[in-house]
Design an enzyme around this catalytic site. Structure first.
Site, PDB file in Angstrom:
ATOM      1  N   HIS A  68      25.232  42.290  42.592  1.00 23.01           N
ATOM      2  CA  HIS A  68      25.712  43.415  43.399  1.00 23.01           C
ATOM      3  C   HIS A  68      24.578  44.211  44.036  1.00 23.01           C
ATOM      4  CE1 HIS A  68      29.340  42.465  40.925  1.00 23.01           C
ATOM      5  NE2 HIS A  68      29.844  42.502  42.145  1.00 23.01           N
ATOM      6  N   ASP A 109      45.585  41.526  52.787  1.00 23.41           N
ATOM      7  CA  ASP A 109      44.843  40.287  52.997  1.00 23.41           C
ATOM      8  C   ASP A 109      43.674  40.595  53.945  1.00 23.41           C
ATOM      9  OD1 ASP A 109      43.887  37.854  53.842  1.00 23.41           O
ATOM     10  OD2 ASP A 109      45.861  36.974  54.208  1.00 23.41           O
ATOM     11  N   ASP A 152      32.953  39.713  49.985  1.00 21.56           N
ATOM     12  CA  ASP A 152      32.734  39.428  48.562  1.00 21.56           C
ATOM     13  C   ASP A 152      33.749  38.367  48.137  1.00 21.56           C
ATOM     14  OD1 ASP A 152      31.854  39.513  45.985  1.00 21.56           O
ATOM     15  OD2 ASP A 152      32.509  41.555  45.554  1.00 21.56           O
ATOM     16  N   ASP A 195      34.787  31.179  45.666  1.00 22.64           N
ATOM     17  CA  ASP A 195      34.374  29.875  46.174  1.00 22.64           C
ATOM     18  C   ASP A 195      35.366  29.410  47.256  1.00 22.64           C
ATOM     19  OD1 ASP A 195      32.324  29.853  44.328  1.00 22.64           O
ATOM     20  OD2 ASP A 195      33.457  28.699  42.851  1.00 22.64           O
TER      21      ASP A 195
HETATM   22  N1  SPD Z   1      31.279  31.276  42.131  1.00 22.49           N
HETATM   23  C1  SPD Z   1      30.941  32.668  42.182  1.00 22.49           C
HETATM   24  C2  SPD Z   1      31.169  33.256  43.490  1.00 22.49           C
HETATM   25  C3  SPD Z   1      31.104  34.751  43.460  1.00 22.49           C
HETATM   26  C4  SPD Z   1      32.443  35.341  43.472  1.00 22.49           C
HETATM   27  N2  SPD Z   1      32.494  36.746  43.800  1.00 22.49           N
HETATM   28  C5  SPD Z   1      32.148  37.642  42.777  1.00 22.49           C
HETATM   29  C6  SPD Z   1      32.803  38.954  42.941  1.00 22.49           C
HETATM   30  C7  SPD Z   1      32.059  40.032  42.275  1.00 22.49           C
HETATM   31  N3  SPD Z   1      32.281  41.300  42.847  1.00 22.49           N
END
Ligand code: SPD
Length: 288
Positions: free
Chosen positions: A69, A144, A162, A165
């Site tokens: 973060h 969304d 954010d 995958d």
């Molecule tokens: N495979 C991990 C990808 C990251 C996913 N997002 C994380 C969110 C945290 N705020």
């Protein structure tokens, strides 16, 4: 050496990196909720502390979420002269908003999370991340993100994606159309930054994402960092801007801000963009 997943472990697998897995011993199961959108799991993982997983994909771990973060928030924020109005797509755990609130120049954070239950569960179990969502500078929308982004042209200094995958519903957040919509939501000197996977574990995904950013922006790049709680132990973000370079900070953290950072520094900002020759060569060959 056993090749069988052990009972009592949380094991993340993914079609993007077949045949491999990340396993963590579960010390305590805290919550398991079928939301309207996904399976949400919270558990204590050995060595990682409290962890959040969505549809079997680790989202954050208490021990190292600051790495993800801080890098996500502060690289684009310090690459911008003075961000005031920003948008987060996803981020319902609140940790990215927590980092953004450290910037006094940021007056307004819109956060668009599709799943209200993520906010509810994180407010209960991850108060050190979710409490940021109660700050008066933060406005949370349960919508969304792919639709929300079309309703705000030219509004933001920085847009953060954010995303999970790119499998299933998460795939839309890696598409040309969505990223072009994100660009339209930016002011002319705005910056777009998006979770773009590990160039080591998911090279084809990261390469395609880098290409999308290069096609969209005059200046773009991929920056990466180590983080043990994600499969492969590394992750990265694509970042783009039409106005200026983003691989070097435009501003520096001053005063007490520096003391509130565990991961980000100006040196880390610059270093995180330095990639080894085998990776750089992909793009250099492309440009010939
Ligand atoms: N495979 C991990 C990808 C990251 C996913 N997002 C994380 C969110 C945290 N705020």
């Amino acid at each position: 050496m056993s090749t069988v997943f052990k009972e009592g472990y949380f094991t993340e697998t993914c079609p993007l990196w077949p045949g491999r897995a990340l396993s963590v011993r579960i010390l305590q199961t805290v919550a398991t909720v079928e939301t309207d959108y996904q399976l949400l799991e919270i558990f204590k993982g050995e060595g990682f502390g409290l962890m959040l997983a969505l549809d079997g994909e680790i989202q954050l771990a208490e021990s190292d979420e600051f790495i993800y973060h801080e890098m996500f928030a502060h690289v684009p924020c310090f690459a911008h002269p003075e961000p005031e109005n920003v948008l987060v797509i996803g981020g319902g755990d609140g940790a990215l908003a927590r980092e953004l609130l450290k910037h006094p120049c940021i007056e307004h954070i819109d956060l668009c999370e599709i799943d209200e239950e993520v906010v509810n569960q994180c407010s209960r179990y991850f108060p050190w991340t979710a409490k940021a969502l109660n700050d008066p500078r933060v406005n949370v929308y349960f919508q969304d993100g792919a639709k929300f982004i079309r309703s705000c042209p030219g509004m933001y200094d920085i847009v953060f994606v954010d995303g999970p995958d790119p499998v299933g519903p998460g795939e839309a957040l890696f598409s040309d159309r969505f990223l072009a919509d994100c660009k339209r939501a930016l002011k002319p000197d705005g910056i777009l930054v998006a979770q773009s996977e590990s160039y080591l574990l998911h090279p084809t995904v990261t390469e395609a994402q880098c290409r999308r950013f290069r096609n969209l922006f005059a200046y773009s790049g991929y920056y990466t960092f180590s983080i043990p709680s994600y499969p492969g132990g590394s992750l990265g973000f694509c970042i783009g801007c039409d106005d200026h370079r983003v691989d070097v900070p435009y501003r520096r953290p001053i005063g007490t801000f520096t003391k509130r950072l565990k991961m980000y520094s100006m040196a880390v900002h610059k270093a995180s963009f330095v990639l080894p020759p085998f990776w750089r060569n992909k793009f250099e060959a492309d440009e010939e």
